[in-house]
Design a protein around this motif. Structure first.
Motif, mmCIF file in Angstrom:
data_model
loop_
_atom_site.group_PDB
_atom_site.id
_atom_site.type_symbol
_atom_site.label_atom_id
_atom_site.label_comp_id
_atom_site.label_asym_id
_atom_site.label_seq_id
_atom_site.Cartn_x
_atom_site.Cartn_y
_atom_site.Cartn_z
ATOM 1 N N LEU A 96 0.842 -1.196 0.000
ATOM 2 C CA LEU A 96 0.000 0.000 0.000
ATOM 3 C C LEU A 96 0.872 1.239 0.000
ATOM 4 O O LEU A 96 1.936 1.260 0.626
ATOM 5 N N TYR A 97 0.395 2.254 -0.704
ATOM 6 C CA TYR A 97 1.121 3.522 -0.736
ATOM 7 C C TYR A 97 0.216 4.637 -0.232
ATOM 8 O O TYR A 97 -0.853 4.897 -0.807
ATOM 9 N N PHE A 98 0.634 5.259 0.866
ATOM 10 C CA PHE A 98 -0.103 6.390 1.434
ATOM 11 C C PHE A 98 0.693 7.655 1.127
ATOM 12 O O PHE A 98 1.725 7.908 1.759
ATOM 13 N N ALA A 99 0.246 8.431 0.160
ATOM 14 C CA ALA A 99 0.995 9.628 -0.258
ATOM 15 C C ALA A 99 1.187 10.602 0.906
ATOM 16 O O ALA A 99 2.200 11.287 0.982
ATOM 17 N N ALA A 100 0.223 10.646 1.811
ATOM 18 C CA ALA A 100 0.312 11.561 2.951
ATOM 19 C C ALA A 100 0.698 10.827 4.234
ATOM 20 O O ALA A 100 0.576 11.377 5.326
ATOM 21 N N GLY A 101 1.180 9.591 4.111
ATOM 22 C CA GLY A 101 1.470 8.802 5.300
ATOM 23 C C GLY A 101 0.202 8.568 6.104
ATOM 24 O O GLY A 101 -0.908 8.712 5.591
ATOM 25 N N LEU A 102 0.383 8.174 7.356
ATOM 26 C CA LEU A 102 -0.751 8.115 8.280
ATOM 27 C C LEU A 102 -0.493 9.214 9.299
ATOM 28 O O LEU A 102 0.281 9.025 10.219
ATOM 29 N N PRO A 103 -1.095 10.402 9.085
ATOM 30 C CA PRO A 103 -0.744 11.535 9.941
ATOM 31 C C PRO A 103 -0.850 11.171 11.430
ATOM 32 O O PRO A 103 -1.822 10.510 11.801
ATOM 33 N N PRO A 104 0.112 11.538 12.247
ATOM 34 C CA PRO A 104 1.232 12.420 11.930
ATOM 35 C C PRO A 104 2.470 11.716 11.390
ATOM 36 O O PRO A 104 3.511 12.357 11.263
ATOM 37 N N PHE A 105 2.386 10.432 11.025
ATOM 38 C CA PHE A 105 3.559 9.732 10.485
ATOM 39 C C PHE A 105 3.612 9.978 8.974
ATOM 40 O O PHE A 105 3.357 9.078 8.164
ATOM 41 N N VAL A 106 3.951 11.207 8.593
ATOM 42 C CA VAL A 106 3.810 11.603 7.193
ATOM 43 C C VAL A 106 4.933 11.062 6.307
ATOM 44 O O VAL A 106 4.793 11.028 5.085
ATOM 45 N N ASP A 107 6.037 10.637 6.918
ATOM 46 C CA ASP A 107 7.159 10.145 6.113
ATOM 47 C C ASP A 107 7.119 8.636 5.915
ATOM 48 O O ASP A 107 7.905 8.093 5.142
#
Lengths: 141, 84
Positions: A21-32
């Protein structure tokens, strides 16, 4: 414990589950932390384990429709567009399980689930349009 | 940030199709009425912070630990379903 590739298992009874899976915005607050792999354990077939491939970060997930038969998530048009979901596509919805208070106190976040396009593996942690109807900490047991 | 004063019963218009009405002011509580298209998500501001906090709380720092937790969780859910 054996880890089975998702394609090899029917236990989840989910239609189509991409392995990566690719999360372009991460799982906030884990944005990286953007790219994750999904695993299912034979010993715990109701759950999925989602591990970040770049960092040591993992989540336990569950099918939210299995948690609540009354679950009717509504997604914003913007979220649908971002994931390139077509109207004919059936999105995959998974909810994050919180085990930090111990397995007896396990809760599920039904207000902010992961919305996933099963065709391209793109995902986003969304806030439901009807989030006010659901708990961020729905008891699992 | 735009800051406006409004009285009870007065409204604000956002864009073409969102109306916010000050329904009632009662001490430190303000009741708002909001008319907006179905597609517009309306949330209490605290919810977003709550969801982010929950993601932090649910994050497991190691994959190996996640596997152990899943084993425990599986035992727990099996014993619950066995009792019911």
């Amino acid at each position: 414990m054996t880890t089975t590739a998702l394609e090899d298992t029917k236990i989840l009874r989910l239609p189509l589950v991409p392995q990566q899976l690719y999360f372009a915005a991460g799982l906030p607050p884990f944005v990286d932390a953007r790219t994750y792999r999904l695993h299912v354990e034979e010993d715990a077939p109701a759950f999925l384990r989602m591990e970040c491939i770049d960092t040591e970060l993992a989540f336990v997930l569950i099918d939210p429709f299995a948690v609540s038969g009354q679950y009717r998530p509504e997604f914003s048009d913007k979220d649908i567009e971002e994931l390139e979901l077509q109207s004919a596509d059936k999105p995959l919805v998974l909810a994050i399980v919180n085990l930090s208070r111990g397995v007896r106190e396990a809760t599920v976040n039904l207000a902010g689930p992961l919305l996933i396009n099963p065709k391209n593996g793109k995902g986003k942690q969304v806030v439901l349009v009807n989030a006010a109807q659901y708990s961020v900490r729905q008891s699992l047991t | 940030m735009l800051v406006l004063s409004r009285k009870e019963g007065e409204t604000l218009l956002l864009g073409d199709d969102i109306e916010i009405r000050i329904v009632r002011i009662d001490g430190d509580h303000i009741r708002l009425g909001i008319s907006a298209p179905q597609s517009v998500r309306i949330l209490r501001g605290e919810l977003l912070a709550d969801i982010r906090g929950e993601t932090v709380s649910a994050a497991i720092p190691e994959g190996a630990h996640a596997r152990q937790l899943l084993q425990l969780l599986n035992k727990q859910t099996q014993s619950v379903s066995a009792k019911s």
